[in-house]
Design a protein around this motif. Structure first.
Motif, PDB file in Angstrom:
ATOM      1  N   ILE A  32       3.926   8.284  13.469  1.00  0.00           N
ATOM      2  CA  ILE A  32       2.807   7.821  13.074  1.00  0.00           C
ATOM      3  C   ILE A  32       3.155   6.513  12.400  1.00  0.00           C
ATOM      4  O   ILE A  32       2.199   5.446  12.320  1.00  0.00           O
ATOM      5  CB  ILE A  32       2.024   8.775  12.268  1.00  0.00           C
ATOM      6  CG1 ILE A  32       1.670   9.708  13.208  1.00  0.00           C
ATOM      7  CG2 ILE A  32       0.755   8.283  11.331  1.00  0.00           C
ATOM      8  CD1 ILE A  32       1.039  10.970  12.396  1.00  0.00           C
ATOM      9  N   SER A  33       4.121   6.347  11.552  1.00  0.00           N
ATOM     10  CA  SER A  33       4.239   5.380  10.743  1.00  0.00           C
ATOM     11  C   SER A  33       4.662   4.212  11.739  1.00  0.00           C
ATOM     12  O   SER A  33       4.419   3.079  11.167  1.00  0.00           O
ATOM     13  CB  SER A  33       5.777   5.586   9.728  1.00  0.00           C
ATOM     14  OG  SER A  33       6.781   5.731  10.469  1.00  0.00           O
ATOM     15  N   PHE A  34       5.526   4.431  12.961  1.00  0.00           N
ATOM     16  CA  PHE A  34       5.914   3.159  13.637  1.00  0.00           C
ATOM     17  C   PHE A  34       4.434   2.766  14.271  1.00  0.00           C
ATOM     18  O   PHE A  34       4.298   1.176  14.371  1.00  0.00           O
ATOM     19  CB  PHE A  34       6.684   3.719  14.754  1.00  0.00           C
ATOM     20  CG  PHE A  34       8.149   3.930  14.344  1.00  0.00           C
ATOM     21  CD1 PHE A  34       8.823   2.715  13.822  1.00  0.00           C
ATOM     22  CD2 PHE A  34       8.893   4.865  14.512  1.00  0.00           C
ATOM     23  CE1 PHE A  34      10.012   2.572  13.413  1.00  0.00           C
ATOM     24  CE2 PHE A  34      10.192   4.826  14.096  1.00  0.00           C
ATOM     25  CZ  PHE A  34      10.891   3.674  13.547  1.00  0.00           C
ATOM     26  N   ILE A  35       3.607   3.692  14.832  1.00  0.00           N
ATOM     27  CA  ILE A  35       2.554   3.063  15.491  1.00  0.00           C
ATOM     28  C   ILE A  35       1.054   2.477  14.531  1.00  0.00           C
ATOM     29  O   ILE A  35       0.693   1.297  14.887  1.00  0.00           O
ATOM     30  CB  ILE A  35       1.825   4.189  16.305  1.00  0.00           C
ATOM     31  CG1 ILE A  35       2.768   4.997  17.283  1.00  0.00           C
ATOM     32  CG2 ILE A  35       0.328   3.767  17.058  1.00  0.00           C
ATOM     33  CD1 ILE A  35       2.358   6.059  18.052  1.00  0.00           C
ATOM     34  N   SER A  36       1.067   3.194  13.468  1.00  0.00           N
ATOM     35  CA  SER A  36      -0.223   2.817  12.690  1.00  0.00           C
ATOM     36  C   SER A  36       0.109   1.710  11.508  1.00  0.00           C
ATOM     37  O   SER A  36       1.127   1.723  10.943  1.00  0.00           O
ATOM     38  CB  SER A  36      -0.807   3.882  11.847  1.00  0.00           C
ATOM     39  OG  SER A  36      -1.915   3.708  11.159  1.00  0.00           O
ATOM     40  N   LEU A  47      -0.859   5.205   6.044  1.00  0.00           N
ATOM     41  CA  LEU A  47       0.583   4.997   5.725  1.00  0.00           C
ATOM     42  C   LEU A  47       0.964   5.715   4.170  1.00  0.00           C
ATOM     43  O   LEU A  47       1.889   6.080   3.853  1.00  0.00           O
ATOM     44  CB  LEU A  47       1.008   3.359   5.644  1.00  0.00           C
ATOM     45  CG  LEU A  47       0.974   2.977   6.939  1.00  0.00           C
ATOM     46  CD1 LEU A  47       1.323   1.549   6.757  1.00  0.00           C
ATOM     47  CD2 LEU A  47       2.098   3.417   7.713  1.00  0.00           C
ATOM     48  N   ILE A  48      -0.306   5.573   3.417  1.00  0.00           N
ATOM     49  CA  ILE A  48      -0.271   5.838   1.766  1.00  0.00           C
ATOM     50  C   ILE A  48      -0.212   7.586   1.818  1.00  0.00           C
ATOM     51  O   ILE A  48       0.681   8.166   1.292  1.00  0.00           O
ATOM     52  CB  ILE A  48      -1.583   5.578   1.180  1.00  0.00           C
ATOM     53  CG1 ILE A  48      -1.474   3.840   0.892  1.00  0.00           C
ATOM     54  CG2 ILE A  48      -1.635   6.248  -0.139  1.00  0.00           C
ATOM     55  CD1 ILE A  48      -2.435   3.578   0.302  1.00  0.00           C
ATOM     56  N   SER A  49      -0.995   8.291   2.874  1.00  0.00           N
ATOM     57  CA  SER A  49      -0.805   9.752   3.052  1.00  0.00           C
ATOM     58  C   SER A  49       0.550  10.084   3.376  1.00  0.00           C
ATOM     59  O   SER A  49       1.053  11.064   2.706  1.00  0.00           O
ATOM     60  CB  SER A  49      -1.661  10.195   4.182  1.00  0.00           C
ATOM     61  OG  SER A  49      -1.339   9.665   5.223  1.00  0.00           O
ATOM     62  N   LEU A  50       1.348   9.533   4.110  1.00  0.00           N
ATOM     63  CA  LEU A  50       2.643   9.722   4.561  1.00  0.00           C
ATOM     64  C   LEU A  50       3.445   9.602   3.268  1.00  0.00           C
ATOM     65  O   LEU A  50       4.442  10.229   2.994  1.00  0.00           O
ATOM     66  CB  LEU A  50       3.066   8.757   5.657  1.00  0.00           C
ATOM     67  CG  LEU A  50       2.511   8.929   6.908  1.00  0.00           C
ATOM     68  CD1 LEU A  50       3.051   8.076   8.062  1.00  0.00           C
ATOM     69  CD2 LEU A  50       2.443  10.330   7.385  1.00  0.00           C
ATOM     70  N   PHE A  51       3.291   8.578   2.524  1.00  0.00           N
ATOM     71  CA  PHE A  51       4.147   8.246   1.306  1.00  0.00           C
ATOM     72  C   PHE A  51       3.942   9.176   0.412  1.00  0.00           C
ATOM     73  O   PHE A  51       4.871   9.559  -0.274  1.00  0.00           O
ATOM     74  CB  PHE A  51       3.704   6.749   0.713  1.00  0.00           C
ATOM     75  CG  PHE A  51       4.518   6.492  -0.482  1.00  0.00           C
ATOM     76  CD1 PHE A  51       5.822   5.974  -0.204  1.00  0.00           C
ATOM     77  CD2 PHE A  51       4.149   6.465  -1.649  1.00  0.00           C
ATOM     78  CE1 PHE A  51       6.704   5.534  -1.172  1.00  0.00           C
ATOM     79  CE2 PHE A  51       4.878   5.934  -2.648  1.00  0.00           C
ATOM     80  CZ  PHE A  51       6.208   5.706  -2.572  1.00  0.00           C
ATOM     81  N   LEU A  52       2.734   9.665   0.092  1.00  0.00           N
ATOM     82  CA  LEU A  52       2.428  10.848  -0.846  1.00  0.00           C
ATOM     83  C   LEU A  52       3.081  12.094  -0.493  1.00  0.00           C
ATOM     84  O   LEU A  52       3.525  12.839  -1.332  1.00  0.00           O
ATOM     85  CB  LEU A  52       0.863  11.112  -0.797  1.00  0.00           C
ATOM     86  CG  LEU A  52      -0.034   9.996  -1.378  1.00  0.00           C
ATOM     87  CD1 LEU A  52      -1.379  10.537  -1.456  1.00  0.00           C
ATOM     88  CD2 LEU A  52       0.349   9.649  -3.031  1.00  0.00           C
ATOM     89  N   CYS A  59       7.175  -3.713   5.341  1.00  0.00           N
ATOM     90  CA  CYS A  59       7.976  -3.315   4.519  1.00  0.00           C
ATOM     91  C   CYS A  59       7.570  -2.041   4.049  1.00  0.00           C
ATOM     92  O   CYS A  59       8.561  -1.011   3.784  1.00  0.00           O
ATOM     93  CB  CYS A  59       8.214  -4.418   3.275  1.00  0.00           C
ATOM     94  SG  CYS A  59       8.750  -5.846   3.575  1.00  0.00           S
ATOM     95  N   PHE A  60       6.463  -1.467   3.675  1.00  0.00           N
ATOM     96  CA  PHE A  60       6.011  -0.229   3.343  1.00  0.00           C
ATOM     97  C   PHE A  60       6.343   0.671   4.473  1.00  0.00           C
ATOM     98  O   PHE A  60       6.765   1.702   4.211  1.00  0.00           O
ATOM     99  CB  PHE A  60       4.490  -0.357   3.128  1.00  0.00           C
ATOM    100  CG  PHE A  60       3.965   0.761   2.359  1.00  0.00           C
ATOM    101  CD1 PHE A  60       4.821   1.576   1.464  1.00  0.00           C
ATOM    102  CD2 PHE A  60       2.874   1.530   2.851  1.00  0.00           C
ATOM    103  CE1 PHE A  60       4.411   2.707   0.894  1.00  0.00           C
ATOM    104  CE2 PHE A  60       2.281   2.436   2.247  1.00  0.00           C
ATOM    105  CZ  PHE A  60       2.890   3.203   1.287  1.00  0.00           C
TER     106      PHE A  60
END
Length: 277
Positions: free
Chosen positions: A20-24, A30-35, A99-100
């Motif tokens: 998901i992080s690669f595609i979106s 991305l914030i949800s994944l970081f949380l 970068c994120f």
């Protein structure tokens, strides 16, 4: 977190999150994944690893921002001009998003270490790919010893008159030749010793049993099911364009926050909660 997560469920969750992080490029997703990552770090009290990930990111972030702003001319908001080249806010913001995403990927590998017990991981992979796992174990045992061995040999040969700080590449390589020959012999001998010891214990020679093999619990089935649902739902909605986020073109609020983004965000939060309780 009281105990480590099952290897299979942790691998499946992190694999889905990495894809998901690669595609979106959607900031909310991305914030949800970081949380999720931040919660895992805090629950394991691994703030040191969290800070280390930031230090790994800094050089890549600087390089990414410079390259993107130099070679991308798109964007409407001009920050400044230099030598006829326009540097836009959109190019800068998109570089920050890249970068994120890179930071999330770095932290996912750190999270894998926090979620999975090392012995459980070895047992799991040895039951699937025993030869590859065995080769990896040999390498992981040999390299630290070789590093110490090289430092010791350099110190010994420096007393014998060899200068390892030679500016001439030809002389420097010549000085390292005796060390390389000894290291090669040591590594081969060490590999045979490890292999023979493992074979005597039954590794790869007979069908071995695994002591206290961890089974999937009800919690693991829920996590795998939610991750699979998230993966399928994300791919379908992304193909329909509900997560489209083009900062150079139509980066409107509806493309960043909408009903479908909220669904993905909620599923990630539920996975985070179940994993950390």
């Amino acid at each position: 977190m009281e105990s480590k997560t099952n290897v299979l469920s942790a691998l499946f969750i992190l694999l889905v999150f990495m894809i998901i992080s690669f595609i979106s490029d959607n900031p909310i997703i991305l914030i949800s994944l970081f949380l999720f990552i931040l919660t895992v770090f805090l629950s394991n009290k691994a703030i040191g690893k969290f800070k280390r990930g930031l230090t790994y990111l800094v050089p890549f972030a600087i390089l990414t921002i410079i390259i993107n702003m130099l070679f991308v001319n798109d964007g409407n908001i001009i920050l400044f001009e230099f030598l006829g080249k326009k540097f836009t806010l959109e190019a800068f913001l998109y570089a920050l998003i890249i970068c994120f995403k890179l930071l999330i990927v770095i932290y996912i590998f750190f999270t894998l270490e926090l979620l999975i017990d090392t012995d459980d991981a070895v047992s799991f992979f040895s039951s699937i790919v025993p030869k590859s796992t065995f080769s990896f174990l040999i390498a992981s045992k040999l390299f630290p010893n070789l590093k110490i061995r090289v430092a010791t040999l350099m110190e010994i040969y420096s007393f014998r008159g060899l200068d390892f700080s030679e500016k001439s590449k030809k002389k420097a390589i010549k000085n390292f030749v005796p060390i390389f020959s000894i290291i090669l012999e040591d590594s081969l001998e060490g590999s045979f010793q490890i292999g023979e010891a493992a074979y005597v214990r039954g590794f790869l020679s007979t069908k071995r049993t695994v002591y206290e093999r961890k089974k999937l619990k009800f919690k693991d089935y829920i996590l795998i099911g939610l991750s699979l649902l998230l993966f399928i739902l994300f791919l379908y909605l992304n193909s329909k364009g509900y997560f489209n986020f083009d900062i150079y073109g139509y980066a409107q609020l509806g493309n960043i926050i909408n009903y479908y983004v909220a669904i993905v965000f909620s599923i990630v939060l539920v996975i985070t909660y179940i994993l950390t309780i």
